[in-house]
Design an enzyme around this catalytic site. Structure first.
Site, PDB file in Angstrom:
ATOM      1  CE  LYS A  67      -4.410  -1.257   2.048  1.00 21.01           C
ATOM      2  NZ  LYS A  67      -5.308  -1.072   3.187  1.00 21.01           N
ATOM      3  CG  ASP A 103      -8.680   1.057   3.358  1.00 21.51           C
ATOM      4  OD1 ASP A 103      -9.514   0.260   2.893  1.00 21.51           O
ATOM      5  OD2 ASP A 103      -7.458   0.806   3.421  1.00 21.51           O
TER       6      ASP A 103
HETATM    7  N1  LIG Z   1     -13.420  -3.907   7.332  1.00 22.08           N
HETATM    8  C1  LIG Z   1     -12.513  -3.475   6.479  1.00 22.08           C
HETATM    9  O1  LIG Z   1     -12.826  -3.069   5.350  1.00 22.08           O
HETATM   10  C2  LIG Z   1     -11.075  -3.434   6.870  1.00 22.08           C
HETATM   11  C3  LIG Z   1     -10.140  -2.699   6.118  1.00 22.08           C
HETATM   12  C4  LIG Z   1      -8.793  -2.675   6.528  1.00 22.08           C
HETATM   13  C5  LIG Z   1      -8.410  -3.377   7.668  1.00 22.08           C
HETATM   14  N2  LIG Z   1      -9.337  -4.102   8.355  1.00 22.08           N
HETATM   15  C6  LIG Z   1      -8.956  -4.844   9.566  1.00 22.08           C
HETATM   16  O2  LIG Z   1      -8.421  -3.908  10.488  1.00 22.08           O
HETATM   17  C7  LIG Z   1      -7.417  -4.508  11.297  1.00 22.08           C
HETATM   18  C8  LIG Z   1      -6.151  -3.645  11.256  1.00 22.08           C
HETATM   19  O3  LIG Z   1      -5.625  -3.583   9.947  1.00 22.08           O
HETATM   20  P1  LIG Z   1      -4.380  -2.614   9.604  1.00 22.08           P
HETATM   21  O4  LIG Z   1      -4.057  -2.836   8.172  1.00 22.08           O
HETATM   22  O5  LIG Z   1      -4.622  -1.229  10.084  1.00 22.08           O
HETATM   23  O6  LIG Z   1      -3.237  -3.290  10.533  1.00 22.08           O
HETATM   24  P2  LIG Z   1      -1.885  -2.626  11.080  1.00 22.08           P
HETATM   25  O7  LIG Z   1      -1.451  -1.503  10.226  1.00 22.08           O
HETATM   26  O8  LIG Z   1      -0.957  -3.766  11.282  1.00 22.08           O
HETATM   27  O9  LIG Z   1      -2.290  -2.038  12.529  1.00 22.08           O
HETATM   28  C9  LIG Z   1      -2.593  -2.887  13.589  1.00 22.08           C
HETATM   29  C10 LIG Z   1      -3.055  -2.088  14.808  1.00 22.08           C
HETATM   30  O10 LIG Z   1      -3.429  -3.011  15.827  1.00 22.08           O
HETATM   31  C11 LIG Z   1      -2.723  -2.698  17.040  1.00 22.08           C
HETATM   32  N3  LIG Z   1      -2.492  -3.911  17.816  1.00 22.08           N
HETATM   33  C12 LIG Z   1      -2.050  -5.124  17.361  1.00 22.08           C
HETATM   34  N4  LIG Z   1      -1.985  -6.015  18.378  1.00 22.08           N
HETATM   35  C13 LIG Z   1      -2.384  -5.361  19.509  1.00 22.08           C
HETATM   36  C14 LIG Z   1      -2.551  -5.730  20.853  1.00 22.08           C
HETATM   37  N5  LIG Z   1      -2.259  -6.977  21.296  1.00 22.08           N
HETATM   38  N6  LIG Z   1      -3.003  -4.796  21.744  1.00 22.08           N
HETATM   39  C15 LIG Z   1      -3.299  -3.559  21.324  1.00 22.08           C
HETATM   40  N7  LIG Z   1      -3.176  -3.118  20.042  1.00 22.08           N
HETATM   41  C16 LIG Z   1      -2.716  -4.021  19.140  1.00 22.08           C
HETATM   42  C17 LIG Z   1      -1.448  -2.052  16.564  1.00 22.08           C
HETATM   43  O11 LIG Z   1      -0.884  -1.299  17.624  1.00 22.08           O
HETATM   44  P3  LIG Z   1       0.696  -0.909  17.635  1.00 22.08           P
HETATM   45  O12 LIG Z   1       0.808   0.328  16.787  1.00 22.08           O
HETATM   46  O13 LIG Z   1       0.988  -0.683  19.044  1.00 22.08           O
HETATM   47  O14 LIG Z   1       1.430  -2.102  17.038  1.00 22.08           O
HETATM   48  C18 LIG Z   1      -1.996  -1.173  15.419  1.00 22.08           C
HETATM   49  O15 LIG Z   1      -2.589  -0.008  15.915  1.00 22.08           O
HETATM   50  C19 LIG Z   1      -7.256  -5.918  10.730  1.00 22.08           C
HETATM   51  O16 LIG Z   1      -8.054  -6.782  11.511  1.00 22.08           O
HETATM   52  C20 LIG Z   1      -7.840  -5.828   9.328  1.00 22.08           C
HETATM   53  O17 LIG Z   1      -8.363  -7.064   8.862  1.00 22.08           O
HETATM   54  C21 LIG Z   1     -10.651  -4.131   7.995  1.00 22.08           C
END
Ligand SMILES: NC(=O)c1ccc[n+]([C@@H]2O[C@H](COP(=O)([O-])OP(=O)(O)OC[C@H]3O[C@@H](n4cnc5c(N)ncnc54)[C@H](OP(=O)(O)O)[C@@H]3O)[C@@H](O)[C@H]2O)c1
Length: 283
Positions: A67, A103
């Site tokens: 991305k 998004d």
């Molecule tokens: N519905 C939709 O259309 C859609 C679209 C995009 C994404 N999503 C979903 O959204 C989620 C995040 O995606 P992303 O691409 O943003 O991922 P990402 O960039 O990897 O971000 C992950 C986030 O989760 C936090 N995190 C991970 N483990 C944690 C824990 N044990 N305790 C507290 N915080 C934690 C991270 O915090 P740190 O910064 O501290 O690591 C960060 O803020 C995924 O489940 C994805 O499938 C859904």
């Protein structure tokens, strides 16, 4: 007539719901288009984008890990991708590759379906990763007051600083702990979880529990695997309204569809296709 080809590029892509959703939309509108998922790890991205140009592929969805890296390979960025600093949609405009990010606006469109305008609404956002950044920009642009709580404080600070710089709005930052979250949620209208907490296989985990919520709160979990997360179960227990991750998933795909085709996306058809696909997978 020439078939127009669209593709998702990322790694992994096998679990994506986008092919089912987009092909259903093309079918519903009788468009001679096809959407495929192509596994493109980071090391293959430059060649893949050259291939898009050479083959005349009409558009892309872009997912992890491409991305951000794809930005340097495109000809132009729309304002949505430029402010967020990440691309999830590419349109091949007669040889010119233009990047967009749907998004954030996808999430806001799903929320609007429940609460109407976000102007003046108090939004608490859990997380500061890729999805959070896009949603944070769109929420502030939509006129919401935003509070971000993230495990890694520096990441939340970076999102707040980018918003302040680009949009001139202040974002409140709080710690990801029960006391600070409970206080912020007392006066919040909307809670959005963008962290991976609650995602399969850790389906019994949640950052916020029912005692921290109130009945007028709308709780949106963007996690869609599973759809009914522990957070949403806690929200129901508190009598709060819930919105699962399918809402954003469908709306961000619908916005991509509209960018590529210039036609209004058949939202219900796309939602039904995504649901069918999900049902076929998770027992
Ligand atoms: N519905 C939709 O259309 C859609 C679209 C995009 C994404 N999503 C979903 O959204 C989620 C995040 O995606 P992303 O691409 O943003 O991922 P990402 O960039 O990897 O971000 C992950 C986030 O989760 C936090 N995190 C991970 N483990 C944690 C824990 N044990 N305790 C507290 N915080 C934690 C991270 O915090 P740190 O910064 O501290 O690591 C960060 O803020 C995924 O489940 C994805 O499938 C859904």
């Amino acid at each position: 007539m020439k078939t127009r080809v669209f593709a998702l590029i990322g790694d992994p892509v096998e679990q994506s719901l986008s092919p089912a959703m987009q092909n259903a939309a093309f079918g519903a509108l009788g468009l001679n288009c096809v959407y495929i998922a192509l596994r493109v790890p980071s090391a293959g991205l430059t060649d893949a984008v050259a291939g898009v140009r050479a083959l005349g592929i009409s558009g892309l969805n872009v997912t992890t890990p491409n991305k951000i890296k794809i930005i340097d390979l495109l000809d132009e960025l729309d304002e949505s991708a430029n402010s967020v600093g990440a691309v999830n949609t590419v349109k091949n405009d007669r040889g010119k590759l233009v990047g967009f990010n749907t998004d954030g606006d996808g999430c806001i469109r799903a929320l609007r379906g429940r609460v109407g305008s976000l102007r003046g609404k108090d939004v608490v956002l859990l997380g500061a990763g890729g999805a959070a950044r896009a949603i944070a920009f769109s929420a502030v642009k939509a006129g919401a007051g935003l509070t971000i709580a993230n495990r890694t404080a520096s990441r939340a600070r970076a999102v707040a600083e980018a918003i302040e710089q680009r949009l001139g709005s202040t974002v409140k930052l709080i710690g990801l702990n029960r006391a600070e979250l409970a206080r912020a949620l007392r006066k919040a209208d909307i809670l959005i979880n963008t962290t991976t907490v609650g995602m399969r296989p850790r389906i019994d985990e949640t950052i916020v529990t029912s005692s921290m919520m109130h009945r007028k709160l709308l709780v949106n979990d963007i996690v869609y695997d599973p759809l009914q997360t522990r957070l949403l179960r806690e929200a129901k227990r508190a009598g709060a309204e819930v919105l699962d991750g399918l809402g954003m998933l469908v709306q961000q795909g619908a916005l991509s569809f509209e960018i590529w085709t210039g036609k209004r996306a058949p939202i219900r058809v796309m939602a039904a296709a995504a649901k069918r696909e999900l049902k076929g997978r998770c027992p």
